[in-house]
Write a protein that holds these residues in place. Structure first.
Motif, PDB file in Angstrom:
ATOM      1  N   GLY A 141       0.827  -1.209   0.000  1.00  0.00           N
ATOM      2  CA  GLY A 141       0.000   0.000   0.000  1.00  0.00           C
ATOM      3  C   GLY A 141       0.858   1.254   0.000  1.00  0.00           C
ATOM      4  N   TRP A 142       1.842   1.289   0.897  1.00  0.00           N
ATOM      5  CA  TRP A 142       2.640   2.519   1.018  1.00  0.00           C
ATOM      6  C   TRP A 142       3.569   2.717  -0.179  1.00  0.00           C
ATOM      7  CZ3 TRP A 142       7.979   3.076   3.211  1.00  0.00           C
ATOM      8  CH2 TRP A 142       8.355   4.434   3.239  1.00  0.00           C
ATOM      9  N   LEU A 143       4.372   1.687  -0.487  1.00  0.00           N
ATOM     10  CA  LEU A 143       5.382   1.868  -1.553  1.00  0.00           C
ATOM     11  C   LEU A 143       4.817   1.660  -2.954  1.00  0.00           C
ATOM     12  CD1 LEU A 143       8.475   0.096   0.072  1.00  0.00           C
ATOM     13  CD2 LEU A 143       8.218   2.545  -0.373  1.00  0.00           C
ATOM     14  N   GLN A 242      12.735  10.033  -9.012  1.00  0.00           N
ATOM     15  CA  GLN A 242      13.310  11.027  -8.109  1.00  0.00           C
ATOM     16  C   GLN A 242      12.242  11.615  -7.175  1.00  0.00           C
ATOM     17  OE1 GLN A 242      16.401  12.659  -7.572  1.00  0.00           O
ATOM     18  NE2 GLN A 242      17.219  10.804  -8.489  1.00  0.00           N
ATOM     19  N   ARG A 243      11.105  11.976  -7.744  1.00  0.00           N
ATOM     20  CA  ARG A 243      10.009  12.541  -6.945  1.00  0.00           C
ATOM     21  C   ARG A 243       9.574  11.574  -5.864  1.00  0.00           C
ATOM     22  NH1 ARG A 243       5.263  15.398 -10.325  1.00  0.00           N
ATOM     23  NH2 ARG A 243       6.530  16.956 -11.339  1.00  0.00           N
ATOM     24  N   PHE A 244       9.481  10.310  -6.262  1.00  0.00           N
ATOM     25  CA  PHE A 244       9.019   9.282  -5.333  1.00  0.00           C
ATOM     26  C   PHE A 244      10.015   9.118  -4.185  1.00  0.00           C
ATOM     27  CE2 PHE A 244       8.894   4.575  -4.413  1.00  0.00           C
ATOM     28  CZ  PHE A 244       7.700   4.601  -3.714  1.00  0.00           C
ATOM     29  N   VAL A 245      11.295   9.072  -4.503  1.00  0.00           N
ATOM     30  CA  VAL A 245      12.309   8.924  -3.456  1.00  0.00           C
ATOM     31  C   VAL A 245      12.199  10.101  -2.487  1.00  0.00           C
ATOM     32  CG1 VAL A 245      14.794   8.872  -2.972  1.00  0.00           C
ATOM     33  CG2 VAL A 245      13.882   7.523  -4.852  1.00  0.00           C
ATOM     34  N   GLY A 246      12.063  11.309  -3.026  1.00  0.00           N
ATOM     35  CA  GLY A 246      11.952  12.497  -2.170  1.00  0.00           C
ATOM     36  C   GLY A 246      10.775  12.393  -1.216  1.00  0.00           C
ATOM     37  N   MET A 247       9.724  11.755  -1.683  1.00  0.00           N
ATOM     38  CA  MET A 247       8.513  11.620  -0.863  1.00  0.00           C
ATOM     39  C   MET A 247       8.715  10.589   0.256  1.00  0.00           C
ATOM     40  SD  MET A 247       4.906  10.815  -2.713  1.00  0.00           S
ATOM     41  CE  MET A 247       4.846   9.046  -2.552  1.00  0.00           C
ATOM     42  N   ILE A 248       9.270   9.430  -0.097  1.00  0.00           N
ATOM     43  CA  ILE A 248       9.353   8.362   0.916  1.00  0.00           C
ATOM     44  C   ILE A 248      10.468   8.603   1.931  1.00  0.00           C
ATOM     45  CG2 ILE A 248       8.194   6.599  -0.475  1.00  0.00           C
ATOM     46  CD1 ILE A 248      10.898   5.370  -1.113  1.00  0.00           C
TER      47      ILE A 248
END
Ligand code: BYC
Length: 329
Positions: A141-143, A242-248
């Motif tokens: 769910g999260w990732l 990149q956006r996703f990494v910044g978020m998690i």
């Protein structure tokens, strides 16, 4: 449409006057950032690339039901079971919107389904990894839904109307999915040491595969250039990753867990997250059908399709009966 050999040896299309008018109108719609609708003229290659992406997306939603559906009977409470069932049903709905959207491009659903069941069509790499523990429902769910949101929010502006509109609804539901996954992990992380360990283990296993969901690096992404020019894709695979990494990176702190990437850091000079090397050999093997669960996922889909034959027959018989009634009336 005829083709003729260009000076450089490339085959280029010679368009009839009507096709040329269609092409000009298409170019104008794309340049104005407006929308192509099913009845508009569109280049065959645009139709083909959309059919490919939208049907892969639909297949991903349908196959993506399996790892979570396997946990419905083992959810730790009635409430968790109800939430998980609702989520899995949402994924079925997403698949159906996307198959309907794909059909507007001219390929019937039976054909799309056959492409999936015969292994001809791709679906997201992520669903070929096993879901081993209850914490995996949190990590998925999260990732996984989190990566899906990062990828799919820009698709709400895709140049093809039916795709963009389907994505608006899908993204709303994915946001709920991501929160339920986050909440499962948060509760486990604040639970017993064994529960926290289970949550960390799930994050460890799903981290790299979720980064690979965005597709190969830009330098090895054959479809990106044309899909971006047609405004189907708005950002490259690496930009979205990149956006996703910044978020998690921020969210993992609240979870009290860690990302299994000790070298992960923000490089102020390039303005990018430097993350671990992803195993693109593994990625290619998974999308070629050789991941840990590919065979099992496809077999389950084929079985479900066969078991549902009577439902399709009954629906077709009912539709024929209603059509006869309308004719008589
Ligand atoms: N897995 O040139 P590229 C969900 C393929 S479901 C498998 O970069 P493109 C959810 C790619 O298709 C989430 N294959 O391609 C459901 C291409 O092969 P072909 C699904 C991948 O199209 C249930 C080749 O590699 N989301 O959220 O420009 C429960 C070269 O790649 C993958 C979508 O489908 C992959 N990860 O970009 C929970 C989103 N990556 O077709 C959650 C819509 C690449 O040339 N799709 N390939 O033989 C897209 O945005 C794009 O299609 C991709 C790839 C970013 C995936």
């Amino acid at each position: 449409m005829a083709t003729q050999q260009e000076g450089g040896g490339r085959l280029s299309a010679v368009l009839s006057p009507e096709e040329q008018a269609g092409q000009d109108r298409f170019n104008q719609i794309i340049a104005e950032d407006s929308r192509i609708e099913p009845r508009d003229w569109m280049p065959e290659a645009y139709r083909k690339t959309l059919t490919r992406q939208m049907s892969q997306h639909a297949h991903s939603e349908i196959i993506g039901m399996q790892p979570e559906a396997n946990w419905i009977t083992r959810a730790p409470s009635l409430k968790r079971k109800a939430i998980l069932m609702a989520k899995v049903q949402d994924e079925a709905g997403h698949g159906l919107y996307l198959y309907s959207g794909t059909e507007t491009l001219g390929t019937p659903r039976d054909e799309l389904n056959d492409q999936l069941m015969t292994g001809k069509a791709k679906y997201s790499s992520i669903f070929n990894y096993p879901a081993r523990s209850w914490a995996d429902m949190g990590a998925i769910g999260w990732l996984v839904d989190g990566a899906a949101i990062a990828n799919q929010v820009p698709l709400c502006r895709a140049s093809y109307g039916p795709y963009g509109r389907a994505m608006v609804r899908i993204c709303k539901e994915e946001s709920f999915h991501q929160r339920q996954g986050f909440e499962i992990l948060l509760e486990l992380s604040n639970g017993t040491p064994a529960q926290k360990k289970m949550a960390q283990d799930a994050v460890n296993r799903f981290y790299a595969p979720s980064l690979m969901m965005f597709g190969p690096p830009d330098s090895d992404s054959p479809n990106s250039g044309q899909s971006t020019a047609w405004k189907i894709k708005r950002f490259s695979n690496d930009e979205l990753r990149q956006r996703f990494v910044g978020m998690i990176v921020e969210q993992i702190k609240i979870l009290g867990l860690t990302l299994p990437d000790p070298d992960l850091r923000f490089d102020a000079e390039t303005g990018t997250w430097l993350h671990m090397d992803l195993d693109w050999v593994e990625f290619k093997a998974v999308i070629a059908g050789n991941g840990p669960c590919n065979a099992q996922r496809l077999q389950r889909r084929r079985d479900a399709h066969n078991e549902g034959a009577w439902v399709r027959e009954a629906a077709a018989a009912y539709a024929a009966k209603m059509a006869r009634k309308t004719e008589v009336a």
